[in-house]
Design a protein around this motif. Structure first.
Motif, PDB file in Angstrom:
ATOM      1  N   HIS A   1      68.981  12.314  76.371  1.00 12.51           N
ATOM      2  CA  HIS A   1      69.216  14.087  75.967  1.00 12.51           C
ATOM      3  C   HIS A   1      70.004  13.318  74.753  1.00 12.51           C
ATOM      4  O   HIS A   1      69.983  13.451  74.392  1.00 12.51           O
ATOM      5  CB  HIS A   1      70.491  14.780  76.680  1.00 12.51           C
ATOM      6  CG  HIS A   1      69.392  14.440  78.488  1.00 12.51           C
ATOM      7  ND1 HIS A   1      69.878  13.831  79.194  1.00 12.51           N
ATOM      8  CD2 HIS A   1      69.359  15.739  79.353  1.00 12.51           C
ATOM      9  CE1 HIS A   1      68.997  14.590  80.475  1.00 12.51           C
ATOM     10  NE2 HIS A   1      68.615  15.815  79.992  1.00 12.51           N
ATOM     11  N   VAL A   2      70.432  12.459  74.987  1.00 11.81           N
ATOM     12  CA  VAL A   2      72.043  11.251  73.763  1.00 11.81           C
ATOM     13  C   VAL A   2      70.064  11.338  72.539  1.00 11.81           C
ATOM     14  O   VAL A   2      70.953  11.708  71.183  1.00 11.81           O
ATOM     15  CB  VAL A   2      72.098  10.719  73.409  1.00 11.81           C
ATOM     16  CG1 VAL A   2      72.488   9.698  72.936  1.00 11.81           C
ATOM     17  CG2 VAL A   2      73.310  10.863  74.961  1.00 11.81           C
ATOM     18  N   ALA A   3      68.936  10.715  72.979  1.00  9.86           N
ATOM     19  CA  ALA A   3      68.131  10.360  71.648  1.00  9.86           C
ATOM     20  C   ALA A   3      67.732  11.664  71.603  1.00  9.86           C
ATOM     21  O   ALA A   3      66.698  11.546  69.896  1.00  9.86           O
ATOM     22  CB  ALA A   3      67.028   9.373  72.851  1.00  9.86           C
ATOM     23  N   LYS A   4      67.126  12.653  72.074  1.00  8.81           N
ATOM     24  CA  LYS A   4      67.250  13.920  71.220  1.00  8.81           C
ATOM     25  C   LYS A   4      68.086  14.737  70.547  1.00  8.81           C
ATOM     26  O   LYS A   4      67.293  14.877  69.341  1.00  8.81           O
ATOM     27  CB  LYS A   4      66.437  14.544  73.109  1.00  8.81           C
ATOM     28  CG  LYS A   4      65.975  15.952  72.058  1.00  8.81           C
ATOM     29  CD  LYS A   4      65.350  16.837  73.752  1.00  8.81           C
ATOM     30  CE  LYS A   4      65.150  18.070  73.379  1.00  8.81           C
ATOM     31  NZ  LYS A   4      66.182  18.850  73.998  1.00  8.81           N
TER      32      LYS A   4
ATOM     33  N   ASP B   1      63.810   9.426  63.896  1.00  5.68           N
ATOM     34  CA  ASP B   1      62.237  10.027  63.315  1.00  5.68           C
ATOM     35  C   ASP B   1      61.586  10.343  65.418  1.00  5.68           C
ATOM     36  O   ASP B   1      60.939  11.167  65.233  1.00  5.68           O
ATOM     37  CB  ASP B   1      60.844   9.287  62.641  1.00  5.68           C
ATOM     38  CG  ASP B   1      61.076   9.510  61.375  1.00  5.68           C
ATOM     39  OD1 ASP B   1      61.954  10.645  60.959  1.00  5.68           O
ATOM     40  OD2 ASP B   1      60.668   8.668  60.410  1.00  5.68           O
ATOM     41  N   SER B   2      61.995   9.550  66.101  1.00  6.89           N
ATOM     42  CA  SER B   2      61.302   9.827  67.237  1.00  6.89           C
ATOM     43  C   SER B   2      62.269   9.358  67.953  1.00  6.89           C
ATOM     44  O   SER B   2      63.435   8.355  67.779  1.00  6.89           O
ATOM     45  CB  SER B   2      60.180   8.983  67.735  1.00  6.89           C
ATOM     46  OG  SER B   2      60.303   7.654  67.898  1.00  6.89           O
TER      47      SER B   2
ATOM     48  N   LYS C   1      66.952   2.379  67.888  1.00  3.21           N
ATOM     49  CA  LYS C   1      68.213   1.903  66.621  1.00  3.21           C
ATOM     50  C   LYS C   1      70.151   1.602  67.381  1.00  3.21           C
ATOM     51  O   LYS C   1      70.948   1.426  67.331  1.00  3.21           O
ATOM     52  CB  LYS C   1      68.310   3.345  65.389  1.00  3.21           C
ATOM     53  CG  LYS C   1      67.349   3.072  64.446  1.00  3.21           C
ATOM     54  CD  LYS C   1      67.003   3.613  63.458  1.00  3.21           C
ATOM     55  CE  LYS C   1      67.853   3.905  62.472  1.00  3.21           C
ATOM     56  NZ  LYS C   1      66.922   5.456  62.017  1.00  3.21           N
ATOM     57  N   TYR C   2      69.853   2.734  68.254  1.00  2.00           N
ATOM     58  CA  TYR C   2      71.101   3.100  69.124  1.00  2.00           C
ATOM     59  C   TYR C   2      71.426   3.478  70.621  1.00  2.00           C
ATOM     60  O   TYR C   2      72.663   3.239  70.931  1.00  2.00           O
ATOM     61  CB  TYR C   2      71.497   4.926  69.039  1.00  2.00           C
ATOM     62  CG  TYR C   2      71.386   4.989  66.821  1.00  2.00           C
ATOM     63  CD1 TYR C   2      72.187   4.771  65.832  1.00  2.00           C
ATOM     64  CD2 TYR C   2      69.752   6.039  66.627  1.00  2.00           C
ATOM     65  CE1 TYR C   2      72.148   4.896  65.005  1.00  2.00           C
ATOM     66  CE2 TYR C   2      70.283   5.860  64.857  1.00  2.00           C
ATOM     67  CZ  TYR C   2      71.252   5.505  64.150  1.00  2.00           C
ATOM     68  OH  TYR C   2      70.949   5.836  62.319  1.00  2.00           O
TER      69      TYR C   2
END
Ligand code: AMP
Ligand code: FE
Ligand code: FE
Ligand code: ZN
Length: 271
Positions: free
Chosen positions: A133-136, A145-146, A153-154
């Protein structure tokens, strides 16, 4: 009977509602499915109703992340009694811990210049939130970008923004699954579980091993089948379908088992 016993809906980090998921399952020729959302059984009633309507069988399931020492393992609980508070209270604690972790992620991302504090990182009702959910939200904020890049990255251990999650011990988790009348299976051991840890899990009372999973090739399937036989464990399997991960569509209908599971040990109860 073609069974897929490992699937996620939007009650955790899957893309589809339980009803939409069942639609996909039926089109893939699957006759029996288990919804194994992370730390919640909130999608069961919808999934069960959709399965009944579609004329396929439903097995109750849940996937719980736990620790063996400092190593993460994922445990699948099948056929647990969702009325007993032992398991539901335990799952609620896991969801609260997850919520706190996500708040920490939002803060640590903010410190690195990624502002997702205004994003709606929510879930359905008693559903579960997680890193996807955080990635989105990171992708929507334009900082990756995806989803995959957002993880790289995070969200992965080793990144500046990573926040670890408190997890219950595997021994306690297996105990709670079993005391709730369920069967505990080790999910995707081929992904990252050492043999030493598998032996510890067996000592803690593990009942089954996930033999069929997209991350297992033929060799690993045979390897875990033999291991299960050697230790008198049951074998489970499924696609781990999330509806957004690479390969999900291809794996649906392929990562199925054709043997009976669970065995008919409690004929008085419908799993
Ligand atoms: P969490 O339970 O919040 O730690 O998030 C774990 C979930 O994130 C897993 O169930 C996967 O669905 C997803 N996940 C973990 N690692 C990755 C990755 N590298 N890329 C994409 N999704 C991932
Ligand atoms: Fe997941
Ligand atoms: Fe998992
Ligand atoms: Zn899963």
């Amino acid at each position: 009977m073609r069974s897929d016993l490992h699937m996620h809906s939007n009650y955790s980090d899957g893309a589809l509602s339980p009803t939409a998921l069942v639609g996909r399952v039926v089109r893939a020729g699957i006759e029996r499915m288990s919804l194994t959302d992370h730390d919640t059984m909130a999608g069961h009633s919808e999934a069960r109703a959709a399965c009944t309507q579609a004329g396929i069988l439903f097995v109750s399931g849940v996937e719980i992340s736990a620790l063996v020492g400092s190593d993460e393992v994922h445990l699948l609980g099948y056929g647990c009694d969702s009325e007993t508070t032992l398991l539901t209270d335990f799952l609620e604690i896991q969801r609260k811990t997850r919520g706190r972790r996500i708040t920490e992620f939002v803060r640590s991302l903010g410190r690195e210049g990624v502002d997702i504090s205004g994003s709606d990182i929510g879930t359905r009702g008693a559903g579960t939130i997680g890193r996807p959910h955080v990635a989105k939200a990171i992708v929507e904020a334009g900082a990756a970008d995806s989803i995959q890049e957002a993880f790289e990255k995070y969200l992965k251990p080793g990144t500046a923004t990573f926040v670890p999650r408190e997890m219950p011990s595997a021994a306690e988790t297996i105990d709670i699954i079993r005391k709730s009348g369920g069967i505990a299976s080790l999910a995707h051991p081929g992904e990252y579980t050492s043999n030493e840890n598998i032996l510890k899990l067996i000592e803690y009372g593990l009942n089954a091993i996930e033999v069929v999973h997209p991350s297992h090739d033929e060799r690993l399937r045979s390897y875990y089948s033999e291991l299960a036989e050697k230790h008198g464990l049951l074998r489970t399997g499924g696609s781990d379908f999330h509806g957004w991960r690479p390969g999900d569509d291809e794996n649906l209908g392929r990562s199925v088992i054709d043997w009976e599971f669970p065995p008919n040990i409690r004929p008085e109860r419908t799993l």
